[in-house]
Design a protein around this motif. Structure first.
Motif, PDB file in Angstrom:
ATOM      1  N   LEU A   1      14.014  -1.540 -15.590  1.00 17.02           N
ATOM      2  CA  LEU A   1      13.647  -2.987 -15.462  1.00 17.02           C
ATOM      3  C   LEU A   1      12.616  -3.027 -14.469  1.00 17.02           C
ATOM      4  CD1 LEU A   1      16.838  -4.883 -16.034  1.00 17.02           C
ATOM      5  CD2 LEU A   1      14.889  -5.041 -17.286  1.00 17.02           C
ATOM      6  N   ALA A   2      12.831  -2.291 -13.254  1.00 20.54           N
ATOM      7  CA  ALA A   2      11.890  -2.553 -12.183  1.00 20.54           C
ATOM      8  C   ALA A   2      10.345  -2.023 -12.566  1.00 20.54           C
ATOM      9  CB  ALA A   2      12.342  -1.680 -10.955  1.00 20.54           C
ATOM     10  N   LEU A   3      10.342  -0.869 -13.167  1.00 20.98           N
ATOM     11  CA  LEU A   3       9.141  -0.280 -13.698  1.00 20.98           C
ATOM     12  C   LEU A   3       8.425  -1.259 -14.744  1.00 20.98           C
ATOM     13  CD1 LEU A   3       7.711   2.289 -13.335  1.00 20.98           C
ATOM     14  CD2 LEU A   3       8.805   3.271 -15.317  1.00 20.98           C
ATOM     15  N   ALA A   4       9.281  -1.751 -15.751  1.00 26.31           N
ATOM     16  CA  ALA A   4       8.610  -2.740 -16.666  1.00 26.31           C
ATOM     17  C   ALA A   4       8.084  -3.970 -15.912  1.00 26.31           C
ATOM     18  CB  ALA A   4       9.727  -3.092 -17.845  1.00 26.31           C
ATOM     19  N   THR A   5       8.768  -4.424 -14.971  1.00 26.83           N
ATOM     20  CA  THR A   5       8.581  -5.650 -14.298  1.00 26.83           C
ATOM     21  C   THR A   5       7.079  -5.256 -13.464  1.00 26.83           C
ATOM     22  OG1 THR A   5      10.621  -6.248 -14.069  1.00 26.83           O
ATOM     23  CG2 THR A   5       8.859  -7.153 -12.355  1.00 26.83           C
ATOM     24  N   LEU A   6       6.949  -4.222 -12.743  1.00 28.42           N
ATOM     25  CA  LEU A   6       5.746  -3.648 -11.998  1.00 28.42           C
ATOM     26  C   LEU A   6       4.549  -3.487 -13.229  1.00 28.42           C
ATOM     27  CD1 LEU A   6       4.704  -2.616  -9.357  1.00 28.42           C
ATOM     28  CD2 LEU A   6       5.352  -0.490 -10.052  1.00 28.42           C
ATOM     29  N   VAL A   7       4.539  -2.970 -14.421  1.00 29.49           N
ATOM     30  CA  VAL A   7       3.618  -2.999 -15.284  1.00 29.49           C
ATOM     31  C   VAL A   7       3.118  -4.270 -15.665  1.00 29.49           C
ATOM     32  CG1 VAL A   7       3.184  -1.940 -17.529  1.00 29.49           C
ATOM     33  CG2 VAL A   7       4.228  -0.434 -16.001  1.00 29.49           C
ATOM     34  N   ILE A   8       4.184  -5.157 -16.255  1.00 29.68           N
ATOM     35  CA  ILE A   8       3.864  -6.443 -16.544  1.00 29.68           C
ATOM     36  C   ILE A   8       3.172  -7.215 -15.504  1.00 29.68           C
ATOM     37  CG2 ILE A   8       4.834  -8.922 -17.255  1.00 29.68           C
ATOM     38  CD1 ILE A   8       6.851  -6.867 -18.856  1.00 29.68           C
ATOM     39  N   GLY A   9       3.409  -7.067 -14.194  1.00 29.14           N
ATOM     40  CA  GLY A   9       2.696  -7.713 -13.041  1.00 29.14           C
ATOM     41  C   GLY A   9       1.283  -7.359 -12.835  1.00 29.14           C
TER      42      GLY A   9
ATOM     43  N   LEU B   1      -4.479  -8.062 -13.730  1.00 33.63           N
ATOM     44  CA  LEU B   1      -5.750  -7.597 -14.390  1.00 33.63           C
ATOM     45  C   LEU B   1      -6.325  -8.634 -15.590  1.00 33.63           C
ATOM     46  CD1 LEU B   1      -5.200  -3.794 -15.095  1.00 33.63           C
ATOM     47  CD2 LEU B   1      -6.707  -4.884 -13.322  1.00 33.63           C
ATOM     48  N   VAL B   2      -5.662  -9.061 -16.130  1.00 35.02           N
ATOM     49  CA  VAL B   2      -6.054 -10.388 -17.232  1.00 35.02           C
ATOM     50  C   VAL B   2      -6.428 -11.421 -16.419  1.00 35.02           C
ATOM     51  CG1 VAL B   2      -5.092 -11.894 -18.969  1.00 35.02           C
ATOM     52  CG2 VAL B   2      -4.511  -9.477 -18.944  1.00 35.02           C
ATOM     53  N   PHE B   3      -5.651 -12.039 -15.460  1.00 43.43           N
ATOM     54  CA  PHE B   3      -6.235 -13.175 -14.621  1.00 43.43           C
ATOM     55  C   PHE B   3      -7.482 -12.832 -13.991  1.00 43.43           C
ATOM     56  CE2 PHE B   3      -6.545 -15.351 -10.522  1.00 43.43           C
ATOM     57  CZ  PHE B   3      -6.338 -16.669 -10.970  1.00 43.43           C
ATOM     58  N   PHE B   4      -7.649 -11.671 -13.287  1.00 41.66           N
ATOM     59  CA  PHE B   4      -8.847 -11.535 -12.536  1.00 41.66           C
ATOM     60  C   PHE B   4     -10.057 -11.090 -13.555  1.00 41.66           C
ATOM     61  CE2 PHE B   4      -6.107 -11.014  -8.736  1.00 41.66           C
ATOM     62  CZ  PHE B   4      -6.922 -12.140  -7.870  1.00 41.66           C
TER      63      PHE B   4
END
Length: 94
Positions: free
Chosen positions: A67-75, A80-83
């Motif tokens: 879960l922590a790894l998935a949260t980190l990747v999604i974040g 990247l999408v925002f910027f």
């Protein structure tokens, strides 16, 4: 009559502790260590289940790590999408 004493797997404990550290102090390293030690603990428990306990701790460490790894990747993807969108909009208006 005498049951053998069952001890807790050290890898299961390490997986749970690393999973907690993955959410608090060491996000990437703690998550990876939790996943690796969790899988190692589960295989150790399958081999020596009559002598060791700790499957719940190993599973909890795996869940926390993934879960922590998935949260980190999604974040990271969201940043990247925002910027990327901001850069695209700023180049479009010129």
């Amino acid at each position: 009559m005498n049951e053998p004493v069952r001890s807790t797997s050290s890898l299961a404990i390490a997986s749970l502790v690393s999973g907690i550290l993955g959410w608090t102090v060491l996000p990437l390293i703690g998550s990876i260590v939790a996943i690796v030690t969790g899988h190692l603990a589960r295989s150790e428990l399958r081999r020596e289940g009559d002598r060791l306990t700790g499957d719940g701790m190993a599973v909890a460490g795996l869940v926390l790590g993934y879960l922590a790894l998935a949260t980190l990747v999604i974040g990271i993807l969201m940043v990247l999408v925002f910027f990327g969108g901001v850069a695209w909009l700023s180049s479009w208006q010129q």
